[in-house]
Design an enzyme around this catalytic site. Structure first.
Site, PDB file in Angstrom:
ATOM      1  N   LYS A  35       0.822  -1.232   0.000  1.00  0.00           N
ATOM      2  CA  LYS A  35       0.000   0.000   0.000  1.00  0.00           C
ATOM      3  C   LYS A  35       0.838   1.257   0.000  1.00  0.00           C
ATOM      4  O   LYS A  35       0.332   2.345  -0.284  1.00  0.00           O
ATOM      5  CB  LYS A  35      -0.984  -0.020   1.180  1.00  0.00           C
ATOM      6  N   GLU A  78      -5.586  -4.241  -5.701  1.00  0.00           N
ATOM      7  CA  GLU A  78      -6.748  -4.619  -4.880  1.00  0.00           C
ATOM      8  C   GLU A  78      -6.360  -5.192  -3.531  1.00  0.00           C
ATOM      9  O   GLU A  78      -7.065  -4.998  -2.544  1.00  0.00           O
ATOM     10  CB  GLU A  78      -7.612  -5.615  -5.662  1.00  0.00           C
ATOM     11  N   VAL A 135      -5.704  -3.251   0.480  1.00  0.00           N
ATOM     12  CA  VAL A 135      -6.651  -2.979   1.575  1.00  0.00           C
ATOM     13  C   VAL A 135      -7.615  -4.161   1.679  1.00  0.00           C
ATOM     14  O   VAL A 135      -8.242  -4.550   0.697  1.00  0.00           O
ATOM     15  CB  VAL A 135      -7.449  -1.679   1.314  1.00  0.00           C
ATOM     16  N   ILE A 157     -10.533  -8.828  -0.669  1.00  0.00           N
ATOM     17  CA  ILE A 157     -11.878  -8.259  -0.769  1.00  0.00           C
ATOM     18  C   ILE A 157     -11.847  -7.098  -1.765  1.00  0.00           C
ATOM     19  O   ILE A 157     -11.009  -6.202  -1.652  1.00  0.00           O
ATOM     20  CB  ILE A 157     -12.341  -7.742   0.611  1.00  0.00           C
ATOM     21  N   GLY A 216       2.076 -14.733   9.609  1.00  0.00           N
ATOM     22  CA  GLY A 216       2.446 -13.911   8.446  1.00  0.00           C
ATOM     23  C   GLY A 216       1.496 -12.751   8.219  1.00  0.00           C
ATOM     24  O   GLY A 216       1.507 -12.130   7.160  1.00  0.00           O
ATOM     25  N   GLU A 235       2.799  -6.919   9.977  1.00  0.00           N
ATOM     26  CA  GLU A 235       3.819  -6.340   9.103  1.00  0.00           C
ATOM     27  C   GLU A 235       5.205  -6.803   9.560  1.00  0.00           C
ATOM     28  O   GLU A 235       5.395  -7.183  10.730  1.00  0.00           O
ATOM     29  CB  GLU A 235       3.757  -4.806   9.149  1.00  0.00           C
ATOM     30  N   ASP A 261      -0.037   1.184   9.464  1.00  0.00           N
ATOM     31  CA  ASP A 261      -0.649   0.385   8.392  1.00  0.00           C
ATOM     32  C   ASP A 261      -2.058   0.912   8.099  1.00  0.00           C
ATOM     33  O   ASP A 261      -2.422   1.111   6.931  1.00  0.00           O
ATOM     34  CB  ASP A 261      -0.698  -1.094   8.817  1.00  0.00           C
ATOM     35  N   LYS A 268      -3.558   2.699   4.718  1.00  0.00           N
ATOM     36  CA  LYS A 268      -4.782   2.270   4.024  1.00  0.00           C
ATOM     37  C   LYS A 268      -5.752   3.445   3.892  1.00  0.00           C
ATOM     38  O   LYS A 268      -6.409   3.598   2.851  1.00  0.00           O
ATOM     39  CB  LYS A 268      -5.428   1.109   4.777  1.00  0.00           C
TER      40      LYS A 268
HETATM   41  N1  NAP Z   1       1.148 -10.363   5.016  1.00  0.00           N
HETATM   42  C1  NAP Z   1      -0.088  -9.920   4.786  1.00  0.00           C
HETATM   43  O1  NAP Z   1      -1.072 -10.483   5.302  1.00  0.00           O
HETATM   44  C2  NAP Z   1      -0.314  -8.749   3.875  1.00  0.00           C
HETATM   45  C3  NAP Z   1      -1.618  -8.390   3.535  1.00  0.00           C
HETATM   46  C4  NAP Z   1      -1.833  -7.319   2.639  1.00  0.00           C
HETATM   47  C5  NAP Z   1      -0.742  -6.619   2.155  1.00  0.00           C
HETATM   48  N2  NAP Z   1       0.530  -6.971   2.537  1.00  0.00           N
HETATM   49  C6  NAP Z   1       1.639  -6.193   2.003  1.00  0.00           C
HETATM   50  O2  NAP Z   1       2.375  -7.027   1.121  1.00  0.00           O
HETATM   51  C7  NAP Z   1       3.762  -6.703   1.168  1.00  0.00           C
HETATM   52  C8  NAP Z   1       4.555  -7.968   1.470  1.00  0.00           C
HETATM   53  O3  NAP Z   1       4.153  -8.522   2.699  1.00  0.00           O
HETATM   54  P1  NAP Z   1       4.818  -9.885   3.195  1.00  0.00           P
HETATM   55  O4  NAP Z   1       4.032 -10.299   4.388  1.00  0.00           O
HETATM   56  O5  NAP Z   1       5.000 -10.815   2.067  1.00  0.00           O
HETATM   57  O6  NAP Z   1       6.262  -9.333   3.651  1.00  0.00           O
HETATM   58  P2  NAP Z   1       7.578 -10.185   3.913  1.00  0.00           P
HETATM   59  O7  NAP Z   1       7.223 -11.597   4.233  1.00  0.00           O
HETATM   60  O8  NAP Z   1       8.388  -9.403   4.874  1.00  0.00           O
HETATM   61  O9  NAP Z   1       8.315 -10.196   2.473  1.00  0.00           O
HETATM   62  C9  NAP Z   1       8.846  -9.049   1.898  1.00  0.00           C
HETATM   63  C10 NAP Z   1       9.690  -9.479   0.716  1.00  0.00           C
HETATM   64  O10 NAP Z   1      10.224  -8.309   0.103  1.00  0.00           O
HETATM   65  C11 NAP Z   1      11.626  -8.465  -0.058  1.00  0.00           C
HETATM   66  N3  NAP Z   1      12.252  -7.155  -0.066  1.00  0.00           N
HETATM   67  C12 NAP Z   1      12.306  -6.238   0.928  1.00  0.00           C
HETATM   68  N4  NAP Z   1      12.966  -5.139   0.515  1.00  0.00           N
HETATM   69  C13 NAP Z   1      13.322  -5.385  -0.778  1.00  0.00           C
HETATM   70  C14 NAP Z   1      14.026  -4.648  -1.756  1.00  0.00           C
HETATM   71  N5  NAP Z   1      14.518  -3.434  -1.507  1.00  0.00           N
HETATM   72  N6  NAP Z   1      14.223  -5.205  -2.978  1.00  0.00           N
HETATM   73  C15 NAP Z   1      13.742  -6.446  -3.253  1.00  0.00           C
HETATM   74  N7  NAP Z   1      13.060  -7.195  -2.356  1.00  0.00           N
HETATM   75  C16 NAP Z   1      12.860  -6.666  -1.136  1.00  0.00           C
HETATM   76  C17 NAP Z   1      12.051  -9.356   1.076  1.00  0.00           C
HETATM   77  O11 NAP Z   1      13.311  -9.946   0.785  1.00  0.00           O
HETATM   78  P3  NAP Z   1      13.980 -11.036   1.777  1.00  0.00           P
HETATM   79  O12 NAP Z   1      13.173 -12.290   1.582  1.00  0.00           O
HETATM   80  O13 NAP Z   1      15.349 -11.204   1.281  1.00  0.00           O
HETATM   81  O14 NAP Z   1      13.854 -10.461   3.140  1.00  0.00           O
HETATM   82  C18 NAP Z   1      10.893 -10.359   1.094  1.00  0.00           C
HETATM   83  O15 NAP Z   1      11.096 -11.336   0.101  1.00  0.00           O
HETATM   84  C19 NAP Z   1       3.929  -5.610   2.246  1.00  0.00           C
HETATM   85  O16 NAP Z   1       4.007  -4.366   1.606  1.00  0.00           O
HETATM   86  C20 NAP Z   1       2.638  -5.730   3.052  1.00  0.00           C
HETATM   87  O17 NAP Z   1       2.235  -4.474   3.590  1.00  0.00           O
HETATM   88  C21 NAP Z   1       0.766  -8.018   3.368  1.00  0.00           C
END
Ligand code: NAP
Length: 354
Positions: free
Chosen positions: A139, A163, A166, A170, A220, A223, A234, A238
Site C-alpha cells: 500500500k 486490490e 486494503v 476483498i 504472516g 507487518e 498500516d 490504508k
Molecule cells: N502479510 C499480509 O497479510 C499482507 C496483507 C496485505 C498486504 N501486505 C503487504 O504485502 C507486502 C509484502 O508482505 P509480506 O508479508 O510478504 O512481507 P515479507 O514476508 O516481509 O516479504 C517481503 C519481501 O520483500 C523483499 N524485499 C524487501 N525489501 C526489498 C528490496 N529493496 N528489494 C527487493 N526485495 C525486497 C524481502 O526480501 P527477503 O526475503 O530477502 O527479506 C521479502 O522477500 C507488504 O508491503 C505488506 O504491507 C501483506
C-alpha cells in the site's frame, strides 16, 4: 488478452505474500487458465537478502520457494550470462532488455514503508518504464505517491492494479470502480488492520499484547515491523490509499491523525467491555477532494455498532456515498492466502483488459 498470450511475472519481493501467491498458483494453473484464460509463468524474482534471478524460459516455482526458504537463495537459478541481478532495479532493467512472448507484469510485494513508500514506488516506476504492467499488494506507493504512480502508468500506457493493498482479496476498489458507477464517496469508516483487531480482541479475554502479536507474526499477518500495525501506520496508509483512489484526495500516511494501541492494557479493554463498549482501532476519512482529512485511533464502539461485531482477524469498511447511502463490506478473517488471492484476482482483471 490474445489467445495463447501468457503473462510473464516478475516477483519483486518473495516473502509471505508472494510465496502464498505462487503456492496458490501451482496446483491451480490449468484450472485458472481454463476458467479465466489467464496463463502465467514466473520469469524473475528479486529479494533483499535471498538473491535475485531472471529466468526468461520460466522458473520452477516449487524449487524457487524451497531455495528462498533455505540457505541458498534464488540466485543459483539465474539463467542468463553474467552475474545475477544485484537488486530489483537491475532485475527490472535486465527484463527490459529481453524480448518477451506475451505481456510482462511486475508483482510488487516488498516490505511496507508507510512514511515514504520506498523502494516500492521506485520499483513500480522502473517496472512501468520497462514496459511491465504492475500488480501490487504494497500500500506504500498508493498511499504515499499515488500521483507519481498514476502518471507513470499513464506515460507508459500500462495498468497498475492494487486490490490486495486494503482488506486482502476483498474487492474494495473494484466494488466502487466497477459496481457503483456515478456515486461520489463522501466518507469512509472501518477497521482495516487485522493484527490490532485480533490483539484487542485477545485483550478482552485478558491476554496481554505480546503473546497475541507473536501469533500474528507467526501467521504472516503482522507487518515485517509490527510497530507499523500497533502504532496505526498500516491503517493510516490504508486510509491514505482509499482516500486518494476513491475520493480524489492527495494525502499521505503522515498527514493522517494517528494514535496506536501500544498504550492500552488488557484492563482498559476489559473495562470498556464491561460497560457495553468495545475498544477498536477505527479508521475514518471525511471531506471532499482537496479537503479530505483522515484519522486512525482507538475508539469506544457501542455493542450495537456494526464494527463491534468485527472480531479476531475480521475487518470491515463502511463506504458512505451520495446516491446509495452507506455500503458496508465485511471480511470474515484475513490471511496471507486471501492477500494472495487478491493478487491473482488483479492478474485476471489485467488479462481481461489486455
Ligand atoms: N502479510 C499480509 O497479510 C499482507 C496483507 C496485505 C498486504 N501486505 C503487504 O504485502 C507486502 C509484502 O508482505 P509480506 O508479508 O510478504 O512481507 P515479507 O514476508 O516481509 O516479504 C517481503 C519481501 O520483500 C523483499 N524485499 C524487501 N525489501 C526489498 C528490496 N529493496 N528489494 C527487493 N526485495 C525486497 C524481502 O526480501 P527477503 O526475503 O530477502 O527479506 C521479502 O522477500 C507488504 O508491503 C505488506 O504491507 C501483506
Amino acid at each position: 488478452m490474445q489467445a495463447g498470450g501468457r503473462l510473464n511475472l516478475l516477483l519483486i519481493g518473495f516473502g509471505h505474500v508472494a510465496r502464498a501467491f505462487v503456492r496458490l498458483l501451482i496446483p491451480r494453473r490449468a484450472d485458472i487458465e481454463a476458467a479465466s484464460g489467464l496463463a502465467t509463468r514466473v520469469v524473475g524474482i528479486a529479494t533483499a537478502r535471498h538473491g535475485c534471478a531472471l529466468v526468461p524460459d520460466g522458473i520452477d516455482d516449487a524449487r524457487a520457494i524451497a531455495l528462498a526458504e533455505g540457505y541458498l537463495g534464488v540466485s543459483s537459478i539465474h539463467a542468463l550470462a553474467g552475474d545475477p541481478p544485484r537488486d530489483a532495479f537491475a532485475l527490472l532493467d535486465g527484463a527490459a532488455r529481453q524480448a518477451w512472448q506475451g505481456p510482462l507484469v511486475a508483482i510488487e510485494t516488498t516490505t511496507l514503508d508507510p512514511r515514504r513508500g520506498e523502494p516500492a514506488t521506485g520499483h513500480i516506476v522502473r517496472a512501468l518504464a520497462a514496459g511491465a504492467h504492475v500488480v501490487t499488494a504494497n500500500k506504500g506507493p498508493i498511499a504515499c505517491a499515488w500521483d507519481v504512480v498514476r502518471q507513470a502508468a499513464g506515460r507508459a500506457d500500462r495498468h497498475v492494479l492494487f486490490e490486495s493493498t486494503v482488506m486482502d482479496g476483498i474487492p474494495v476498489f473494484g466494488l466502487v470502480r466497477d459496481t457503483l458507477p456515478g456515486v461520489r464517496v463522501t466518507a469512509l469508516r472501518g477497521i482495516v488492520n487485522a493484527t490490532t483487531n485480533y490483539v484487542l480482541g485477545e485483550m478482552e479475554e485478558g491476554r496481554e499484547l505480546g503473546a497475541s502479536l507473536a501469533e500474528m507474526q507467526a501467521r504472516g499477518i503482522a507487518e515485517a515491523d509490527p510497530l507499523f500495525d500497533l502504532e496505526g501506520w498500516d491503517a493510516a496508509a490504508k486510509a491514505a490509499a482509499l482516500a486518494n483512489v476513491l475520493m480524489g484526495a492527495a494525502i499521505t500516511p503522515e498527514s493522517v491523525r494517528r494514535c496506536g494501541i501500544t498504550h492500552l492494557t488488557a484492563a482498559d479493554v476489559r473495562g470498556a467491555l464491561d460497560s457495553g463498549w468495545r475498544l477498536k482501532l477505527v479508521m475514518r476519512v471525511t471531506g471532499e477532494a482537496g479537503r479530505v482529512s483522515a484519522s486512525v485511533g482507538p475508539e469506544r464502539v457501542h455493542a450495537t455498532d456494526v464494527l463491534a461485531q468485527v472480531h479476531g482477524t475480521m475487518c470491515a469498511l463502511t463506504i458512505s456515498t451520495d446516491l446509495l447511502g452507506d455500503v458496508t463490506i465485511v471480511q470474515h478473517g484475513g490471511s496471507v492466502a486471501e492477500t494472495a488471492y487478491g493478487v491473482l484476482a488483479d492478474l485476471i482483471t489485467l488479462s481481461r483488459r489486455l
